[in-house]
Enzyme design. Sequence first.
Site, PDB file in Angstrom:
ATOM      1  N   SER A 135     -10.319 -12.061   1.948  1.00  0.00           N
ATOM      2  CA  SER A 135      -8.721 -12.234   2.261  1.00  0.00           C
ATOM      3  C   SER A 135      -8.777 -10.526   2.079  1.00  0.00           C
ATOM      4  O   SER A 135      -9.415  -9.928   2.250  1.00  0.00           O
ATOM      5  CB  SER A 135      -7.753 -12.856   1.455  1.00  0.00           C
ATOM      6  OG  SER A 135      -6.675 -12.779   1.468  1.00  0.00           O
ATOM      7  N   TYR A 149      -0.668  -7.540   9.440  1.00  0.00           N
ATOM      8  CA  TYR A 149      -1.983  -7.926   8.808  1.00  0.00           C
ATOM      9  C   TYR A 149      -1.846  -8.890   6.996  1.00  0.00           C
ATOM     10  O   TYR A 149      -2.582  -9.420   7.125  1.00  0.00           O
ATOM     11  CB  TYR A 149      -1.869  -6.427   7.922  1.00  0.00           C
ATOM     12  CG  TYR A 149      -3.654  -6.688   6.959  1.00  0.00           C
ATOM     13  CD1 TYR A 149      -4.728  -6.692   8.177  1.00  0.00           C
ATOM     14  CD2 TYR A 149      -3.203  -6.473   5.491  1.00  0.00           C
ATOM     15  CE1 TYR A 149      -5.649  -6.729   6.727  1.00  0.00           C
ATOM     16  CE2 TYR A 149      -4.349  -6.634   4.973  1.00  0.00           C
ATOM     17  CZ  TYR A 149      -5.396  -6.717   5.470  1.00  0.00           C
ATOM     18  OH  TYR A 149      -6.548  -6.643   4.506  1.00  0.00           O
ATOM     19  N   LYS A 153      -3.388 -12.941   7.003  1.00  0.00           N
ATOM     20  CA  LYS A 153      -4.051 -12.668   5.584  1.00  0.00           C
ATOM     21  C   LYS A 153      -3.434 -13.866   4.241  1.00  0.00           C
ATOM     22  O   LYS A 153      -4.448 -14.964   3.593  1.00  0.00           O
ATOM     23  CB  LYS A 153      -4.288 -11.447   3.838  1.00  0.00           C
ATOM     24  CG  LYS A 153      -4.806 -10.557   5.236  1.00  0.00           C
ATOM     25  CD  LYS A 153      -6.822 -11.390   4.931  1.00  0.00           C
ATOM     26  CE  LYS A 153      -7.137  -9.856   5.997  1.00  0.00           C
ATOM     27  NZ  LYS A 153      -8.791 -10.162   5.737  1.00  0.00           N
TER      28      LYS A 153
END
Length: 278
Positions: A135, A149, A153
């Site tokens: 992660s 993004y 994650k």
Amino acid sequence: MTVRTWFITGVNSGLGRLMTEQILERGERVAGTARKMDALIELKEKYGKQLWLQSLDLIDTFAIRRVVDAAFAHFGRIDVIVNNAGYGLVGAAEELLDEQISHQLNTNVVGPIQVVRAALPHLRAQGGGRIMQLSSMGGQWAMPGLSLYHASKWAVEGFFESTIQDIAPFNIQVTIVEPGSARTEFAAASAALSPALDAYAHTPAGAVRRLIEPGFRSQPGDPAKMAQAMIASVDQNPAPKRLALGTDAYNNIKAALTERLAALEAQKQLAFSTDFDA
């Protein structure tokens, strides 16, 4: 020392490459995947049968299943699955293209989920194993200009928060790795940029774009040390649920969690007031 076999995605560069080199140097075996094989020729020549390589793009679910099955068939047993491959998409939400959104989520979320789904029948059959999911500190903390993004994650962390509980009865343990910024190729080669809108030029999102666009090399994290810590974590039993790596990871995650906990506590009376009366 136990000789383990690892399956690692994205072994051509960054943390995946460093992990692979360190693992092979220890005498262990790696089944590695990457979209581009050119950078791996020298490594294959050096380590021979210790290193098994296959080309793989994480947006291809059929290929994921084929490659994972082939890796288990080749080595007979795989002890550690490392979901490392991924990239960052830079741009404010309004700047992102539809195809960029789909590709980011398919690569960073759907791909790792499908790798795990393909590996689980094998891990159950062999009586257990480890899964390591890359992660980021951006899985619990967010900055401007990286909305997709961060979405990827946070999503993959949520997936494992549940899946950890599903697979614990089969002696399969999971560690979510949350590195801070490290001096890898992320900024220069592993980050995609959306088209820029003038409206965001002088906003926080624009400032982040200007930082990342030319590539930057002042990150505090040493990627070789991070790779070493990730490998060492597999010797811990039980597996650490999360592994924060880097001063910025620790500081940013702590600040984000402290802020969220304070906001939650401030709403305690309101939250309790919305239950049915006793």
